[in-house]
Design a protein around this motif. Structure first.
Motif, short mmCIF file in Angstrom:
data_model
loop_
_atom_site.label_atom_id
_atom_site.label_comp_id
_atom_site.label_asym_id
_atom_site.label_seq_id
_atom_site.Cartn_x
_atom_site.Cartn_y
_atom_site.Cartn_z
N GLY A 19 0.81 -1.21 0.00
CA GLY A 19 0.00 0.00 0.00
C GLY A 19 0.84 1.26 0.00
O GLY A 19 0.53 2.23 -0.70
N GLU A 20 1.94 1.24 0.77
CA GLU A 20 2.84 2.39 0.81
C GLU A 20 3.51 2.60 -0.55
O GLU A 20 3.64 3.72 -1.03
N PHE A 21 3.92 1.48 -1.16
CA PHE A 21 4.58 1.60 -2.47
C PHE A 21 3.59 2.10 -3.52
O PHE A 21 3.94 2.91 -4.38
N GLY A 22 2.35 1.63 -3.44
CA GLY A 22 1.33 2.11 -4.38
C GLY A 22 1.07 3.60 -4.20
O GLY A 22 0.91 4.32 -5.20
N ARG A 23 1.03 4.06 -2.96
CA ARG A 23 0.82 5.49 -2.71
C ARG A 23 2.00 6.29 -3.24
O ARG A 23 1.83 7.33 -3.88
N PHE A 24 3.22 5.78 -2.98
CA PHE A 24 4.43 6.47 -3.46
C PHE A 24 4.40 6.59 -4.99
O PHE A 24 4.65 7.66 -5.54
N THR A 25 4.11 5.48 -5.66
CA THR A 25 4.08 5.48 -7.13
C THR A 25 3.00 6.43 -7.66
O THR A 25 3.23 7.17 -8.62
N ARG A 26 1.84 6.41 -7.03
CA ARG A 26 0.74 7.26 -7.49
C ARG A 26 1.09 8.74 -7.36
O ARG A 26 0.87 9.53 -8.28
N VAL A 27 1.67 9.12 -6.22
CA VAL A 27 2.03 10.53 -6.01
C VAL A 27 3.20 10.92 -6.91
O VAL A 27 3.22 12.00 -7.50
N PHE A 28 4.19 10.02 -7.02
CA PHE A 28 5.40 10.35 -7.80
C PHE A 28 5.07 10.56 -9.28
O PHE A 28 5.61 11.46 -9.92
N ARG A 287 10.30 14.47 -3.63
CA ARG A 287 9.95 15.26 -2.45
C ARG A 287 8.46 15.16 -2.15
O ARG A 287 8.05 14.95 -1.01
N ASP A 288 7.66 15.27 -3.19
CA ASP A 288 6.21 15.17 -3.00
C ASP A 288 5.80 13.78 -2.51
O ASP A 288 4.91 13.65 -1.67
N ALA A 289 6.46 12.75 -3.05
CA ALA A 289 6.06 11.38 -2.71
C ALA A 289 6.56 10.93 -1.35
O ALA A 289 5.93 10.09 -0.69
N LEU A 290 7.70 11.48 -0.89
CA LEU A 290 8.29 11.04 0.37
C LEU A 290 7.91 11.90 1.56
O LEU A 290 8.12 11.49 2.70
N ASP A 291 7.34 13.08 1.32
CA ASP A 291 6.98 13.98 2.41
C ASP A 291 5.65 13.53 3.02
O ASP A 291 4.62 13.55 2.36
N PRO A 292 5.66 13.10 4.29
CA PRO A 292 4.41 12.61 4.92
C PRO A 292 3.31 13.69 4.97
O PRO A 292 2.14 13.37 4.98
N ARG A 293 3.72 14.96 5.00
CA ARG A 293 2.74 16.04 5.08
C ARG A 293 1.91 16.17 3.81
O ARG A 293 0.85 16.79 3.81
N LEU A 294 2.41 15.59 2.70
CA LEU A 294 1.72 15.72 1.42
C LEU A 294 0.92 14.46 1.07
O LEU A 294 0.34 14.39 0.01
N ARG A 295 0.88 13.48 1.97
CA ARG A 295 0.17 12.24 1.67
C ARG A 295 -1.32 12.50 1.48
O ARG A 295 -1.96 13.12 2.32
N GLY A 296 -1.82 12.03 0.38
CA GLY A 296 -3.24 12.17 0.11
C GLY A 296 -3.61 13.51 -0.49
O GLY A 296 -4.77 13.74 -0.84
N LEU A 297 -2.64 14.44 -0.62
CA LEU A 297 -2.96 15.76 -1.16
C LEU A 297 -2.67 15.86 -2.64
O LEU A 297 -3.21 16.73 -3.30
N LEU A 298 -1.77 15.01 -3.17
CA LEU A 298 -1.37 15.10 -4.56
C LEU A 298 -1.90 13.91 -5.33
O LEU A 298 -2.02 12.82 -4.78
#
Length: 298
Positions: A19-28, A287-298
């Motif tokens: 799930g974390e990898f999927g979120r990272f890929t989606r944001v990146f 930066r966008d994908a690894l920053d926890p503050r941006l999770r779910g925002l991009l």
């Protein structure tokens, strides 16, 4: 009872990581400009690796009877003042840029992160000594410091790597030190101390992994900056030997012949611009994908 609660711990861990990898890929990959940057970097790396197969000519093969030729079917970008194929030299120049970029960033990141880790974790005299040396180095802009060291050591691949690495170490050291000071105050670090864990175990198992995300972004962005810095040193004549194809020296060689064949300077200049752009965009995406503050925002 929920399905997730009945899953074995290993299965739940795998599911969480997926799930974390999927979120990272989606944001990146969310922004097209980041995808464009990634494609540029992949093409750059493939070009550097397969240069002998892609380049139509030997980059150092001279033909004084065929100098300053305009682009043609045989020479796609024309020839330089010594009759060497410009396209081949641009292709082989990617090898030099990639080698210097990876070597400098790897060396400076290891040394800088090590110094920052020691200074931030132990504090006291270690912090004072290390950070005062880092402050002294940061008093000079990276390129100016590299220019000074390169002018003292002289031209050559090893000397350029040393010069650029010394100029880059303070950036990694300061960022790592700040991250370590923040992480070491967390409760789980205090708990590890209470359990009698060694400093080495705490640093390598808990502190370093939690400090890596911003450093990964910095490493990616610095690759583009180092390639640009090497091109600047080569442009000034303090880089690698003239026979080695480098983008910076090609820009310098062609600036006196812009009217006869502007591609002498424009082709390597465009290559520098695209590669730096690619690394900057990928770094921005990381930066966008690894920053926890941006999770779910991009």
């Amino acid at each position: 009872m929920s399905t997730e609660a009945t899953l074995p711990m290993d299965t739940k861990e795998v599911s969480r990581r997926a799930g974390e990898f999927g979120r990272f890929t989606r944001v990146f990959l969310n922004r097209k400009i980041v995808v464009v940057g990634l494609v540029i970097i992949v093409l750059f790396i493939l070009t550097a690796i397969f240069s002998p197969l892609i380049a139509p000519f030997n980059p150092n093969e001279q033909n004084v009877m065929n100098t300053l030729r305009q682009p043609s079917r045989e020479h796609l970008l024309g020839t330089d003042t010594l009759g060497r194929d410009i396209a081949s030299r641009v292709i082989y120049g990617s090898r030099t840029s990639l080698l210097i970029g990876i070597t400098v960033v790897a060396f400076s990141a290891i040394v800088g992160m090590g110094l920052g880790l020691i200074a931030g974790y132990f504090g006291g005299w270690a912090y004072t000594v290390i950070m005062r040396v880092i402050d002294a180095l940061m008093a000079f802009p990276m390129l100016v410091l590299a220019l000074l060291i390169a002018s003292v050591l002289g031209p050559g691949l090893n000397n350029i790597v040393i010069a650029l690495s010394v100029g880059l170490i303070p950036i990694y050291a300061r960022l790592m030190c700040g991250q370590v000071i923040t992480v070491r105050e967390n409760d789980y670090i205090t708990a590890e101390h209470s359990l009698g864990s060694s400093n080495t175990r705490i640093m390598l198992r808990h502190i370093v992994p939690n400090c890596l995300p911003p450093l990964i972004v910095l490493i990616t962005m610095m690759l583009g900056s180092i390639i640009l810095a090497e091109a600047g040193l080569s442009f000034l004549g303090i880089g690698i030997s003239p026979s080695t194809p480098t983008w910076g020296s090609m820009v310098n060689d062609g600036r006196g012949y812009l009217l006869q064949n502007p591609l002498l300077s424009f082709a390597p200049g465009l290559a520098i611009m695209l590669v730096v752009f690619g690394f900057n965009m990928v770094g921005d995406g990381l930066r966008d994908a690894l920053d926890p503050r941006l999770r779910g925002l991009l």
